[in-house]
Design a protein around this motif. Structure first.
Motif, PDB file in Angstrom:
ATOM      1  N   GLN A  58     -14.928 -12.244 -17.297  1.00  0.00           N
ATOM      2  CA  GLN A  58     -14.681 -11.594 -18.578  1.00  0.00           C
ATOM      3  C   GLN A  58     -13.304 -10.942 -18.690  1.00  0.00           C
ATOM      4  O   GLN A  58     -13.155  -9.849 -19.200  1.00  0.00           O
ATOM      5  N   GLY A  59     -12.286 -11.638 -18.208  1.00  0.00           N
ATOM      6  CA  GLY A  59     -10.924 -11.136 -18.320  1.00  0.00           C
ATOM      7  C   GLY A  59     -10.527 -10.148 -17.241  1.00  0.00           C
ATOM      8  O   GLY A  59      -9.413  -9.632 -17.258  1.00  0.00           O
ATOM      9  N   ASN A  60     -11.402  -9.884 -16.295  1.00  0.00           N
ATOM     10  CA  ASN A  60     -11.084  -8.983 -15.187  1.00  0.00           C
ATOM     11  C   ASN A  60     -10.442  -9.774 -14.059  1.00  0.00           C
ATOM     12  O   ASN A  60     -10.929 -10.838 -13.687  1.00  0.00           O
ATOM     13  N   VAL A  61      -9.361  -9.246 -13.527  1.00  0.00           N
ATOM     14  CA  VAL A  61      -8.623  -9.935 -12.482  1.00  0.00           C
ATOM     15  C   VAL A  61      -8.528  -9.033 -11.260  1.00  0.00           C
ATOM     16  O   VAL A  61      -8.151  -7.856 -11.350  1.00  0.00           O
ATOM     17  N   LEU A  62      -8.884  -9.593 -10.109  1.00  0.00           N
ATOM     18  CA  LEU A  62      -8.761  -8.922  -8.827  1.00  0.00           C
ATOM     19  C   LEU A  62      -7.620  -9.593  -8.080  1.00  0.00           C
ATOM     20  O   LEU A  62      -7.592 -10.817  -7.957  1.00  0.00           O
ATOM     21  N   ALA A  63      -6.667  -8.795  -7.605  1.00  0.00           N
ATOM     22  CA  ALA A  63      -5.481  -9.346  -6.953  1.00  0.00           C
ATOM     23  C   ALA A  63      -5.327  -8.757  -5.552  1.00  0.00           C
ATOM     24  O   ALA A  63      -5.824  -7.664  -5.266  1.00  0.00           O
ATOM     25  N   PHE A  64      -4.620  -9.488  -4.717  1.00  0.00           N
ATOM     26  CA  PHE A  64      -4.352  -9.042  -3.347  1.00  0.00           C
ATOM     27  C   PHE A  64      -2.910  -9.349  -2.990  1.00  0.00           C
ATOM     28  O   PHE A  64      -2.338 -10.328  -3.468  1.00  0.00           O
ATOM     29  N   PHE A  65      -2.344  -8.507  -2.129  1.00  0.00           N
ATOM     30  CA  PHE A  65      -1.019  -8.716  -1.558  1.00  0.00           C
ATOM     31  C   PHE A  65      -1.159  -8.932  -0.058  1.00  0.00           C
ATOM     32  O   PHE A  65      -1.783  -8.118   0.621  1.00  0.00           O
ATOM     33  N   GLU A  66      -0.560 -10.006   0.440  1.00  0.00           N
ATOM     34  CA  GLU A  66      -0.386 -10.134   1.884  1.00  0.00           C
ATOM     35  C   GLU A  66       1.051  -9.727   2.180  1.00  0.00           C
ATOM     36  O   GLU A  66       1.992 -10.239   1.568  1.00  0.00           O
ATOM     37  N   LEU A  67       1.222  -8.794   3.116  1.00  0.00           N
ATOM     38  CA  LEU A  67       2.531  -8.229   3.448  1.00  0.00           C
ATOM     39  C   LEU A  67       2.809  -8.436   4.937  1.00  0.00           C
ATOM     40  O   LEU A  67       2.557  -7.556   5.760  1.00  0.00           O
ATOM     41  N   PRO A  68       3.352  -9.599   5.307  1.00  0.00           N
ATOM     42  CA  PRO A  68       3.476  -9.929   6.726  1.00  0.00           C
ATOM     43  C   PRO A  68       4.468  -9.091   7.525  1.00  0.00           C
ATOM     44  O   PRO A  68       4.375  -9.037   8.749  1.00  0.00           O
ATOM     45  N   THR A  69       5.418  -8.433   6.864  1.00  0.00           N
ATOM     46  CA  THR A  69       6.403  -7.646   7.610  1.00  0.00           C
ATOM     47  C   THR A  69       6.016  -6.175   7.726  1.00  0.00           C
ATOM     48  O   THR A  69       6.723  -5.405   8.376  1.00  0.00           O
ATOM     49  N   GLN A  70       4.915  -5.786   7.120  1.00  0.00           N
ATOM     50  CA  GLN A  70       4.480  -4.384   7.154  1.00  0.00           C
ATOM     51  C   GLN A  70       3.530  -4.137   8.325  1.00  0.00           C
ATOM     52  O   GLN A  70       2.898  -5.063   8.829  1.00  0.00           O
ATOM     53  N   PRO A  71       3.388  -2.870   8.750  1.00  0.00           N
ATOM     54  CA  PRO A  71       2.427  -2.551   9.805  1.00  0.00           C
ATOM     55  C   PRO A  71       1.021  -2.986   9.374  1.00  0.00           C
ATOM     56  O   PRO A  71       0.750  -3.136   8.176  1.00  0.00           O
ATOM     57  N   PRO A  72       0.127  -3.185  10.352  1.00  0.00           N
ATOM     58  CA  PRO A  72      -1.237  -3.611  10.010  1.00  0.00           C
ATOM     59  C   PRO A  72      -1.915  -2.669   9.021  1.00  0.00           C
ATOM     60  O   PRO A  72      -1.608  -1.470   8.966  1.00  0.00           O
ATOM     61  N   MET A  73      -2.832  -3.249   8.249  1.00  0.00           N
ATOM     62  CA  MET A  73      -3.595  -2.465   7.274  1.00  0.00           C
ATOM     63  C   MET A  73      -4.384  -1.380   7.984  1.00  0.00           C
ATOM     64  O   MET A  73      -4.820  -1.549   9.113  1.00  0.00           O
ATOM     65  N   GLY A  74      -4.596  -0.290   7.274  1.00  0.00           N
ATOM     66  CA  GLY A  74      -5.444   0.793   7.767  1.00  0.00           C
ATOM     67  C   GLY A  74      -6.184   1.420   6.615  1.00  0.00           C
ATOM     68  O   GLY A  74      -6.008   1.045   5.456  1.00  0.00           O
ATOM     69  N   ARG A  75      -7.023   2.367   6.946  1.00  0.00           N
ATOM     70  CA  ARG A  75      -7.768   3.116   5.931  1.00  0.00           C
ATOM     71  C   ARG A  75      -7.310   4.560   5.988  1.00  0.00           C
ATOM     72  O   ARG A  75      -6.846   5.030   7.030  1.00  0.00           O
ATOM     73  N   ASP A  76      -7.500   5.264   4.907  1.00  0.00           N
ATOM     74  CA  ASP A  76      -7.256   6.697   4.895  1.00  0.00           C
ATOM     75  C   ASP A  76      -8.323   7.336   5.792  1.00  0.00           C
ATOM     76  O   ASP A  76      -9.510   7.299   5.462  1.00  0.00           O
ATOM     77  N   PRO A  77      -7.946   7.894   6.932  1.00  0.00           N
ATOM     78  CA  PRO A  77      -8.945   8.431   7.862  1.00  0.00           C
ATOM     79  C   PRO A  77      -9.694   9.648   7.315  1.00  0.00           C
ATOM     80  O   PRO A  77     -10.727  10.028   7.858  1.00  0.00           O
ATOM     81  N   ASN A  78      -9.179  10.241   6.252  1.00  0.00           N
ATOM     82  CA  ASN A  78      -9.831  11.419   5.672  1.00  0.00           C
ATOM     83  C   ASN A  78     -10.797  11.077   4.548  1.00  0.00           C
ATOM     84  O   ASN A  78     -11.407  11.973   3.963  1.00  0.00           O
ATOM     85  N   THR A  79     -10.935   9.799   4.221  1.00  0.00           N
ATOM     86  CA  THR A  79     -11.830   9.371   3.150  1.00  0.00           C
ATOM     87  C   THR A  79     -12.941   8.507   3.744  1.00  0.00           C
ATOM     88  O   THR A  79     -12.650   7.488   4.363  1.00  0.00           O
ATOM     89  N   PRO A  80     -14.203   8.894   3.560  1.00  0.00           N
ATOM     90  CA  PRO A  80     -15.304   8.077   4.084  1.00  0.00           C
ATOM     91  C   PRO A  80     -15.244   6.660   3.517  1.00  0.00           C
ATOM     92  O   PRO A  80     -14.854   6.453   2.373  1.00  0.00           O
ATOM     93  N   GLU A  81     -15.672   5.679   4.322  1.00  0.00           N
ATOM     94  CA  GLU A  81     -15.543   4.275   3.902  1.00  0.00           C
ATOM     95  C   GLU A  81     -16.372   3.940   2.677  1.00  0.00           C
ATOM     96  O   GLU A  81     -16.089   2.981   1.981  1.00  0.00           O
TER      97      GLU A  81
END
Length: 183
Positions: A58-81
């Motif tokens: 319905q017109g909603n778009v989900l997008a992703f970026f792959e960033l090969p030169t950046q440090p590995p992905m992480g999560r905000d350690p202060n926010t519950p998953e």
């Protein structure tokens, strides 16, 4: 002035191709387009990326970026998953249960069905560690939306002053908690 709708929501991914294939296979999303650059258009920073876009309905778009030169992905350690997640709506409980079976057959751990009163949800993670939710409306959704609309400002004000959960909408989970108490 008024916002028309969300154009797209973008998250980071570990591998663009794996992410596209996973969303196609597990959530039946179509791959819409890809954009890749060596320079970030807005900042001109030298940061190569692959930007992929998926049709979330319905017109909603989900997008992703792959960033090969950046440090590995992480999560905000202060926010519950469980806090940061992407929620998608499905037609009804039958479709929700069909998706649950499909995901489990793909080897994906699924939490739920959780009864939120107004809607019912399942939860799981994509290969990038993003928490996803599929939810379907409860048959009493329209009635409950009216009840929630009537108390939203009072709830927000009480929360703002006390930082404690107001009880105006406790009816949403009261059935679920009552059933847990019987076990």
């Amino acid at each position: 002035m008024k916002i028309d709708r969300i154009h797209h929501v973008a998250y980071r991914c570990k591998d663009a191709k794996e992410t596209v294939l996973w969303y196609q296979r597990t959530l039946k999303m179509d791959f819409v387009l890809a954009i890749a650059e060596d320079l970030v258009p807005s900042t001109k920073a030298p940061d190569p990326y692959m930007h992929v876009f998926l049709d979330a309905g319905q017109g909603n778009v989900l997008a992703f970026f792959e960033l090969p030169t950046q440090p590995p992905m992480g999560r905000d350690p202060n926010t519950p998953e469980w806090v940061q997640h992407i929620a998608f709506r499905v037609k009804d409980r039958a479709e929700l249960l069909a998706f649950k079976s499909h995901l489990e057959a793909e080897g994906i751990d699924v939490l739920g069905v959780t009864d939120h009163g107004i809607f019912h949800s399942i939860y799981f993670f994509d290969p990038n560690g993003h928490r996803l939710e599929l939810s379907c409306p409860d048959p009493t959704e329209a009635e409950q939306l009216k009840q929630l609309d009537a108390v939203k400002w009072a709830m927000l004000e009480e929360w703002s002053q006390t930082k404690r959960a107001p009880k105006h909408a406790a009816f949403l989970h009261s059935k679920e908690f009552a059933e847990e108490g019987k076990a």
